[in-house]
Scaffold this motif. Sequence first.
Motif, PDB file in Angstrom:
ATOM      1  N   THR A 174      -0.722  11.491   9.588  1.00 27.29           N
ATOM      2  CA  THR A 174       0.352  10.880  10.375  1.00 27.29           C
ATOM      3  C   THR A 174       1.429  10.435   9.413  1.00 27.29           C
ATOM      4  O   THR A 174       1.175   9.623   8.513  1.00 27.29           O
ATOM      5  CB  THR A 174      -0.137   9.671  11.184  1.00 27.29           C
ATOM      6  OG1 THR A 174      -1.066  10.103  12.178  1.00 27.29           O
ATOM      7  CG2 THR A 174       1.041   8.995  11.890  1.00 27.29           C
ATOM      8  N   VAL A 175       2.637  10.984   9.574  1.00 25.43           N
ATOM      9  CA  VAL A 175       3.777  10.592   8.761  1.00 25.43           C
ATOM     10  C   VAL A 175       4.510   9.465   9.483  1.00 25.43           C
ATOM     11  O   VAL A 175       4.898   9.621  10.648  1.00 25.43           O
ATOM     12  CB  VAL A 175       4.732  11.777   8.519  1.00 25.43           C
ATOM     13  CG1 VAL A 175       5.935  11.331   7.687  1.00 25.43           C
ATOM     14  CG2 VAL A 175       3.995  12.916   7.830  1.00 25.43           C
ATOM     15  N   ILE A 176       4.698   8.350   8.803  1.00 28.68           N
ATOM     16  CA  ILE A 176       5.328   7.163   9.387  1.00 28.68           C
ATOM     17  C   ILE A 176       6.640   6.893   8.669  1.00 28.68           C
ATOM     18  O   ILE A 176       6.671   6.760   7.443  1.00 28.68           O
ATOM     19  CB  ILE A 176       4.390   5.953   9.282  1.00 28.68           C
ATOM     20  CG1 ILE A 176       3.111   6.211  10.081  1.00 28.68           C
ATOM     21  CG2 ILE A 176       5.087   4.674   9.759  1.00 28.68           C
ATOM     22  CD1 ILE A 176       2.008   5.209   9.817  1.00 28.68           C
ATOM     23  N   ILE A 177       7.722   6.811   9.455  1.00 24.73           N
ATOM     24  CA  ILE A 177       9.059   6.631   8.894  1.00 24.73           C
ATOM     25  C   ILE A 177       9.677   5.355   9.452  1.00 24.73           C
ATOM     26  O   ILE A 177      10.070   5.300  10.618  1.00 24.73           O
ATOM     27  CB  ILE A 177       9.970   7.819   9.240  1.00 24.73           C
ATOM     28  CG1 ILE A 177       9.313   9.136   8.821  1.00 24.73           C
ATOM     29  CG2 ILE A 177      11.336   7.665   8.589  1.00 24.73           C
ATOM     30  CD1 ILE A 177      10.003  10.359   9.382  1.00 24.73           C
ATOM     31  N   PRO A 178       9.781   4.289   8.655  1.00 18.09           N
ATOM     32  CA  PRO A 178      10.478   3.088   9.103  1.00 18.09           C
ATOM     33  C   PRO A 178      11.980   3.344   9.056  1.00 18.09           C
ATOM     34  O   PRO A 178      12.489   3.891   8.075  1.00 18.09           O
ATOM     35  CB  PRO A 178      10.055   2.031   8.084  1.00 18.09           C
ATOM     36  CG  PRO A 178       9.766   2.810   6.843  1.00 18.09           C
ATOM     37  CD  PRO A 178       9.247   4.156   7.285  1.00 18.09           C
ATOM     38  N   VAL A 229       0.837   8.624   5.939  1.00 18.13           N
ATOM     39  CA  VAL A 229       1.818   8.994   4.911  1.00 18.13           C
ATOM     40  C   VAL A 229       3.114   8.268   5.242  1.00 18.13           C
ATOM     41  O   VAL A 229       3.728   8.527   6.277  1.00 18.13           O
ATOM     42  CB  VAL A 229       2.057  10.515   4.873  1.00 18.13           C
ATOM     43  CG1 VAL A 229       3.027  10.861   3.753  1.00 18.13           C
ATOM     44  CG2 VAL A 229       0.737  11.268   4.704  1.00 18.13           C
ATOM     45  N   PHE A 230       3.530   7.361   4.382  1.00 21.54           N
ATOM     46  CA  PHE A 230       4.728   6.559   4.618  1.00 21.54           C
ATOM     47  C   PHE A 230       5.898   7.164   3.853  1.00 21.54           C
ATOM     48  O   PHE A 230       5.860   7.275   2.626  1.00 21.54           O
ATOM     49  CB  PHE A 230       4.493   5.112   4.179  1.00 21.54           C
ATOM     50  CG  PHE A 230       3.383   4.428   4.939  1.00 21.54           C
ATOM     51  CD1 PHE A 230       3.632   3.822   6.155  1.00 21.54           C
ATOM     52  CD2 PHE A 230       2.084   4.429   4.443  1.00 21.54           C
ATOM     53  CE1 PHE A 230       2.611   3.207   6.870  1.00 21.54           C
ATOM     54  CE2 PHE A 230       1.050   3.819   5.146  1.00 21.54           C
ATOM     55  CZ  PHE A 230       1.319   3.201   6.370  1.00 21.54           C
ATOM     56  N   PHE A 289       0.712   6.966   0.514  1.00 21.55           N
ATOM     57  CA  PHE A 289      -0.264   7.451   1.494  1.00 21.55           C
ATOM     58  C   PHE A 289      -1.610   6.786   1.259  1.00 21.55           C
ATOM     59  O   PHE A 289      -1.923   6.346   0.148  1.00 21.55           O
ATOM     60  CB  PHE A 289      -0.409   8.975   1.433  1.00 21.55           C
ATOM     61  CG  PHE A 289      -0.773   9.509   0.063  1.00 21.55           C
ATOM     62  CD1 PHE A 289      -2.097   9.728  -0.287  1.00 21.55           C
ATOM     63  CD2 PHE A 289       0.217   9.798  -0.875  1.00 21.55           C
ATOM     64  CE1 PHE A 289      -2.433  10.226  -1.543  1.00 21.55           C
ATOM     65  CE2 PHE A 289      -0.108  10.295  -2.126  1.00 21.55           C
ATOM     66  CZ  PHE A 289      -1.436  10.510  -2.472  1.00 21.55           C
ATOM     67  N   CYS A 290      -2.406   6.692   2.324  1.00 19.46           N
ATOM     68  CA  CYS A 290      -3.769   6.184   2.198  1.00 19.46           C
ATOM     69  C   CYS A 290      -4.548   6.510   3.462  1.00 19.46           C
ATOM     70  O   CYS A 290      -3.972   6.870   4.491  1.00 19.46           O
ATOM     71  CB  CYS A 290      -3.781   4.677   1.936  1.00 19.46           C
ATOM     72  SG  CYS A 290      -3.387   3.672   3.358  1.00 19.46           S
ATOM     73  N   ARG A 291      -5.852   6.391   3.377  1.00 17.46           N
ATOM     74  CA  ARG A 291      -6.691   6.579   4.548  1.00 17.46           C
ATOM     75  C   ARG A 291      -6.438   5.432   5.531  1.00 17.46           C
ATOM     76  O   ARG A 291      -6.243   4.285   5.125  1.00 17.46           O
ATOM     77  CB  ARG A 291      -8.162   6.629   4.158  1.00 17.46           C
ATOM     78  CG  ARG A 291      -8.476   7.771   3.208  1.00 17.46           C
ATOM     79  CD  ARG A 291      -9.969   7.918   2.978  1.00 17.46           C
ATOM     80  NE  ARG A 291     -10.195   8.910   1.918  1.00 17.46           N
ATOM     81  CZ  ARG A 291     -10.220  10.223   2.118  1.00 17.46           C
ATOM     82  NH1 ARG A 291     -10.033  10.706   3.346  1.00 17.46           N
ATOM     83  NH2 ARG A 291     -10.413  11.062   1.117  1.00 17.46           N
ATOM     84  N   ARG A 292      -6.477   5.745   6.802  1.00 17.93           N
ATOM     85  CA  ARG A 292      -6.202   4.716   7.805  1.00 17.93           C
ATOM     86  C   ARG A 292      -7.229   3.589   7.733  1.00 17.93           C
ATOM     87  O   ARG A 292      -6.881   2.412   7.855  1.00 17.93           O
ATOM     88  CB  ARG A 292      -6.177   5.316   9.208  1.00 17.93           C
ATOM     89  CG  ARG A 292      -5.793   4.290  10.272  1.00 17.93           C
ATOM     90  CD  ARG A 292      -5.547   4.917  11.614  1.00 17.93           C
ATOM     91  NE  ARG A 292      -6.730   5.619  12.114  1.00 17.93           N
ATOM     92  CZ  ARG A 292      -6.799   6.178  13.320  1.00 17.93           C
ATOM     93  NH1 ARG A 292      -5.749   6.146  14.126  1.00 17.93           N
ATOM     94  NH2 ARG A 292      -7.893   6.785  13.720  1.00 17.93           N
ATOM     95  N   CYS A 293      -8.486   3.921   7.527  1.00 13.35           N
ATOM     96  CA  CYS A 293      -9.507   2.876   7.450  1.00 13.35           C
ATOM     97  C   CYS A 293      -9.264   1.945   6.268  1.00 13.35           C
ATOM     98  O   CYS A 293      -9.506   0.733   6.351  1.00 13.35           O
ATOM     99  CB  CYS A 293     -10.904   3.493   7.376  1.00 13.35           C
ATOM    100  SG  CYS A 293     -11.194   4.555   5.945  1.00 13.35           S
TER     101      CYS A 293
END
Length: 256
Positions: A19-23, A102-103, A166-170
């Motif tokens: 999941t790519v997250i874009i603020p 993934v930020f 980036f990192c694992r969600r958990c």
Amino acid sequence: MPARDLVENVAMDSCPRLTVIIPAFNEEAYLAATLDSIRAAAEQLTAGSNAYVETIVVDNSSVDGTADIARASGVTVVFEPVQGIASARNTGARHAAGDVLVFIDADVSVPHDLLQTIQLAMGDPKCIGGGVDVDYRPRRLAIRLYLGAWRVFGRATGMVQGAAQFCRRCIFEQTGGYDESVWMGEDVDFYWKLKGLAKSTGRTVRFIREPRVRPSCRRFDRWPVWKIIVWTNPLVIALFRRWKRAWAGWYSDPVR
């Protein structure tokens, strides 16, 4: 559950969902190009495979066309009224469906093979997350030299910027995500948390040196040299990082 037990429960998945997250706060001038580069990277990753990539844009109370541009691109848009890049990233993480978060900042150009490289790194169950090197290309020679010196300093101190992390969600949930009480340096804090957790649990973090992401140089090209040197000084950041008003150039009146 102890930290070691949580990390050891990481699934051994060679093809983790991303999941790519874009603020994004008032990023209508840059967001479309960023989304185009992410789309190209996602297409390369998913071509001929069962890989999964979703993209979430977090509209951080924008007053321009940021949200409209994101919706027109077909990505998921969520709203975060509390202004701050840490708050926006954390909100995106809460809406994510992927195994790996993934930020990416809203003014960053992503190489076509970046997501593939991240997925490969996260296919190793020992890796809990990491960051990506940056490729700043300011117009002025003095600023290029200054940023080059900062890059050397950052490597020596283990500082990795949030232009792409980036990192694992958990793991993200375990660490509590980004610190919403600070207005500058929250990305470095988060990477240091990942490194500390990895060290204490016998795991690893991955710093991707190539390919590098290319952030916008809008501040470095438009701000006077003295202002850049003052507001990127580690001592200034340490003293004022919890004072929002000091960072108006990043939040309430950013350079466009």
